[in-house]
Design a protein around this motif. Structure first.
Motif, PDB file in Angstrom:
ATOM      1  N   PHE A  84      42.236  40.859  24.198  1.00 34.90           N
ATOM      2  CA  PHE A  84      42.719  41.812  25.207  1.00 34.90           C
ATOM      3  C   PHE A  84      44.110  42.329  24.858  1.00 34.90           C
ATOM      4  CE2 PHE A  84      39.583  40.065  28.377  1.00 34.90           C
ATOM      5  CZ  PHE A  84      38.981  41.285  28.649  1.00 34.90           C
ATOM      6  N   VAL A  85      44.973  41.464  24.361  1.00 41.80           N
ATOM      7  CA  VAL A  85      46.333  41.876  23.998  1.00 41.80           C
ATOM      8  C   VAL A  85      46.297  42.959  22.922  1.00 41.80           C
ATOM      9  CG1 VAL A  85      48.460  41.115  22.862  1.00 41.80           C
ATOM     10  CG2 VAL A  85      47.438  39.710  24.656  1.00 41.80           C
ATOM     11  N   VAL A  86      45.385  42.812  21.972  1.00 47.14           N
ATOM     12  CA  VAL A  86      45.305  43.747  20.852  1.00 47.14           C
ATOM     13  C   VAL A  86      44.579  45.036  21.218  1.00 47.14           C
ATOM     14  CG1 VAL A  86      44.421  44.094  18.511  1.00 47.14           C
ATOM     15  CG2 VAL A  86      45.403  41.881  19.167  1.00 47.14           C
ATOM     16  N   TYR A  87      43.448  44.922  21.940  1.00 49.46           N
ATOM     17  CA  TYR A  87      42.587  46.078  22.149  1.00 49.46           C
ATOM     18  C   TYR A  87      42.550  46.617  23.584  1.00 49.46           C
ATOM     19  CZ  TYR A  87      40.772  45.188  17.467  1.00 49.46           C
ATOM     20  OH  TYR A  87      40.647  45.012  16.117  1.00 49.46           O
ATOM     21  N   GLN A  88      42.780  45.783  24.569  1.00 53.73           N
ATOM     22  CA  GLN A  88      42.703  46.241  25.956  1.00 53.73           C
ATOM     23  C   GLN A  88      43.841  45.662  26.801  1.00 53.73           C
ATOM     24  OE1 GLN A  88      38.401  44.827  26.048  1.00 53.73           O
ATOM     25  NE2 GLN A  88      38.211  46.627  27.360  1.00 53.73           N
ATOM     26  N   PRO A  89      45.076  45.927  26.433  1.00 54.68           N
ATOM     27  CA  PRO A  89      46.208  45.326  27.159  1.00 54.68           C
ATOM     28  C   PRO A  89      46.279  45.764  28.615  1.00 54.68           C
ATOM     29  CG  PRO A  89      46.954  47.059  25.668  1.00 54.68           C
ATOM     30  CD  PRO A  89      45.526  46.789  25.335  1.00 54.68           C
ATOM     31  N   GLU A  90      45.675  46.912  28.942  1.00 54.67           N
ATOM     32  CA  GLU A  90      45.724  47.402  30.322  1.00 54.67           C
ATOM     33  C   GLU A  90      45.015  46.456  31.290  1.00 54.67           C
ATOM     34  OE1 GLU A  90      42.092  49.034  28.316  1.00 54.67           O
ATOM     35  OE2 GLU A  90      44.236  48.912  27.823  1.00 54.67           O
ATOM     36  N   PHE A  91      44.013  45.703  30.795  1.00 55.91           N
ATOM     37  CA  PHE A  91      43.284  44.784  31.673  1.00 55.91           C
ATOM     38  C   PHE A  91      44.166  43.647  32.157  1.00 55.91           C
ATOM     39  CE2 PHE A  91      40.953  40.800  32.248  1.00 55.91           C
ATOM     40  CZ  PHE A  91      40.038  41.170  33.200  1.00 55.91           C
ATOM     41  N   LEU A  92      45.127  43.257  31.334  1.00 56.67           N
ATOM     42  CA  LEU A  92      45.949  42.093  31.653  1.00 56.67           C
ATOM     43  C   LEU A  92      46.788  42.303  32.902  1.00 56.67           C
ATOM     44  CD1 LEU A  92      47.103  41.114  28.051  1.00 56.67           C
ATOM     45  CD2 LEU A  92      45.173  40.256  29.379  1.00 56.67           C
ATOM     46  N   SER A  93      46.986  43.542  33.298  1.00 56.19           N
ATOM     47  CA  SER A  93      47.766  43.816  34.506  1.00 56.19           C
ATOM     48  C   SER A  93      46.914  43.757  35.762  1.00 56.19           C
ATOM     49  CB  SER A  93      48.427  45.195  34.411  1.00 56.19           C
ATOM     50  OG  SER A  93      47.434  46.211  34.329  1.00 56.19           O
ATOM     51  N   THR A  94      45.579  43.730  35.601  1.00 53.01           N
ATOM     52  CA  THR A  94      44.699  43.728  36.771  1.00 53.01           C
ATOM     53  C   THR A  94      44.167  42.345  37.110  1.00 53.01           C
ATOM     54  OG1 THR A  94      42.717  44.166  35.439  1.00 53.01           O
ATOM     55  CG2 THR A  94      43.969  46.081  36.214  1.00 53.01           C
ATOM     56  N   GLY A  95      44.191  41.448  36.171  1.00 48.65           N
ATOM     57  CA  GLY A  95      43.662  40.106  36.413  1.00 48.65           C
ATOM     58  C   GLY A  95      44.774  39.098  36.635  1.00 48.65           C
ATOM     59  N   ASN A  96      44.454  37.991  37.253  1.00 49.25           N
ATOM     60  CA  ASN A  96      45.411  36.917  37.469  1.00 49.25           C
ATOM     61  C   ASN A  96      45.213  35.893  36.352  1.00 49.25           C
ATOM     62  OD1 ASN A  96      46.704  34.475  38.375  1.00 49.25           O
ATOM     63  ND2 ASN A  96      46.822  35.401  40.402  1.00 49.25           N
ATOM     64  N   LEU A  97      46.126  35.893  35.377  1.00 47.00           N
ATOM     65  CA  LEU A  97      45.959  35.042  34.207  1.00 47.00           C
ATOM     66  C   LEU A  97      46.042  33.558  34.557  1.00 47.00           C
ATOM     67  CD1 LEU A  97      48.001  36.937  31.457  1.00 47.00           C
ATOM     68  CD2 LEU A  97      45.563  37.013  31.943  1.00 47.00           C
ATOM     69  N   VAL A  98      46.908  33.222  35.498  1.00 54.36           N
ATOM     70  CA  VAL A  98      47.078  31.808  35.861  1.00 54.36           C
ATOM     71  C   VAL A  98      45.801  31.265  36.493  1.00 54.36           C
ATOM     72  CG1 VAL A  98      48.359  30.166  37.281  1.00 54.36           C
ATOM     73  CG2 VAL A  98      49.572  32.029  36.124  1.00 54.36           C
ATOM     74  N   LEU A  99      45.277  31.988  37.481  1.00 54.76           N
ATOM     75  CA  LEU A  99      44.054  31.534  38.142  1.00 54.76           C
ATOM     76  C   LEU A  99      42.872  31.540  37.185  1.00 54.76           C
ATOM     77  CD1 LEU A  99      44.279  33.211  41.671  1.00 54.76           C
ATOM     78  CD2 LEU A  99      44.864  30.878  41.018  1.00 54.76           C
ATOM     79  N   SER A 100      42.859  32.505  36.283  1.00 54.49           N
ATOM     80  CA  SER A 100      41.794  32.578  35.286  1.00 54.49           C
ATOM     81  C   SER A 100      41.887  31.394  34.331  1.00 54.49           C
ATOM     82  CB  SER A 100      41.894  33.887  34.507  1.00 54.49           C
ATOM     83  OG  SER A 100      40.807  34.046  33.634  1.00 54.49           O
ATOM     84  N   PHE A 101      43.096  31.055  33.923  1.00 49.96           N
ATOM     85  CA  PHE A 101      43.317  29.939  33.010  1.00 49.96           C
ATOM     86  C   PHE A 101      42.919  28.606  33.641  1.00 49.96           C
ATOM     87  CE2 PHE A 101      46.194  26.701  31.145  1.00 49.96           C
ATOM     88  CZ  PHE A 101      45.830  26.816  29.811  1.00 49.96           C
TER      89      PHE A 101
END
Length: 316
Positions: A84-101
């Motif tokens: 996602f960081v390389v190809y779709q960085p825009e998604f990272l602003s919509t999801g909750n990384l902590v809860l996902s992790f």
């Protein structure tokens, strides 16, 4: 594998491939989630059944189950995050990384690895079973019975599914019941009878259960999964499964997590488009399926399994 082919269906269509029967079969591959929940319920009953009452049993059970889930999940999470960081960085602003992790969000649209929504329910079921270990073994089944009834009543009374009383809990309970009554059932249901039940429950799913939710899904996909599990138990008592099939089963969790990374990679990098343009769509599709399975086997054998064993040994 069923869930993998279900999620791979958009790639099949993108490549311009066509097969009415294949697409029809893959389109109901999500039933693999129901099978997963039922098998999980069976495994939880099996792994907790012989444990004594008390905090030590709770800790031992919880440590093993949490390590099994998270040590397999976190490496895949990091791989998908890198993608996602390389190809779709825009998604990272919509999801909750902590809860996902931490697997604390059951909303798949907000997850780094969408199929991981089911693991949130898995962890919740672990919690219920862990708490039941404070009770004598003869009372633990009643905890699951109450869970099943609460879920059933709430589902019948409300059109909206609520996480803590979700109808998926009934599927976990079905697997738990299969374990509890397996020895009794084998005296009344032989392999031929089990095959009939699997066929009838599958027919019910095809007729009424496709895209169904709530009690209907439990009575179709859930019952089919329970009948299939019982059939497999009968078969394995009489047959010795090939080593390759056993290894494939062991690596199923890895495949469940890895396949979305592969699908995202072949689409985001443009590989699918390139092979389509070269007229190699079918070759590419088959290659993706085979390589994903082989990578799952490799990662399970060389990474997930040894890391899990080492962690359990150190923490036990």
């Amino acid at each position: 594998m069923a869930v993998f082919l279900f999620h791979l269906l958009p790639v099949f269509n993108f490549l311009g491939l066509e097969s009415t029967w294949y697409e029809a079969v893959c389109s109901i591959g999500y039933i693999g989630v129901d099978v997963f929940f039922v098998i999980s319920g069976y495994v939880m009953a099996q792994s907790s059944g012989g444990l004594s009452v008390g905090l030590d049993s709770v800790k031992s059970f919880a440590i093993k189950r949490l390590l099994r889930v998270y040590l397999g999940f976190w490496p895949m999470f990091l791989l998908m995050l890198l993608l996602f960081v390389v190809y779709q960085p825009e998604f990272l602003s919509t999801g909750n990384l902590v809860l996902s992790f931490l697997l604390l969000n059951p909303v798949q649209e907000q997850l780094i690895i969408p199929p991981a929504w089911s693991l949130t329910y898995e962890l919740y079921f672990y919690l219920i079973i862990a708490l039941s270990l404070f009770l004598l073994p003869k009372y633990r089944l009643w905890v699951v019975v109450v869970m099943f009834l609460v879920s059933a009543v709430s589902t019948l009374l409300s059109d909206q599914d609520h996480f803590f009383i979700s109808y998926f809990l009934m599927e976990f309970a079905l697997g738990y019941f299969v374990y509890g009554f397996a020895n009794r059932l084998k005296n009344y249901i032989d392999i031929k009878s089990a095959l009939v039940l699997v066929s009838l429950s599958m027919a019910a799913f095809v007729l009424w259960g496709i895209l169904a939710v709530g009690v209907t899904r439990v009575l179709t996909a859930g019952l089919f999964s329970a009948c299939l599990l019982h059939l497999l138990l009968l078969e394995t008592r009489q047959l010795i499964l090939p080593v390759w099939l056993q290894k494939f089963g062991d690596a199923s969790y890895t495949l469940y997590l890895l396949h979305m990374i592969v699908i995202n990679a072949v689409m985001a990098t443009g590989m699918s488009q390139w092979f389509k343009d070269q007229g190699l769509a079918l070759v590419f599709y088959i290659t993706v399926v085979v390589l994903t399975v082989l990578m799952s086997l490799f990662l399970y054998t060389k990474l997930e399994k040894p890391v899990y064993k080492s962690a359990v040994k150190k923490l036990s």
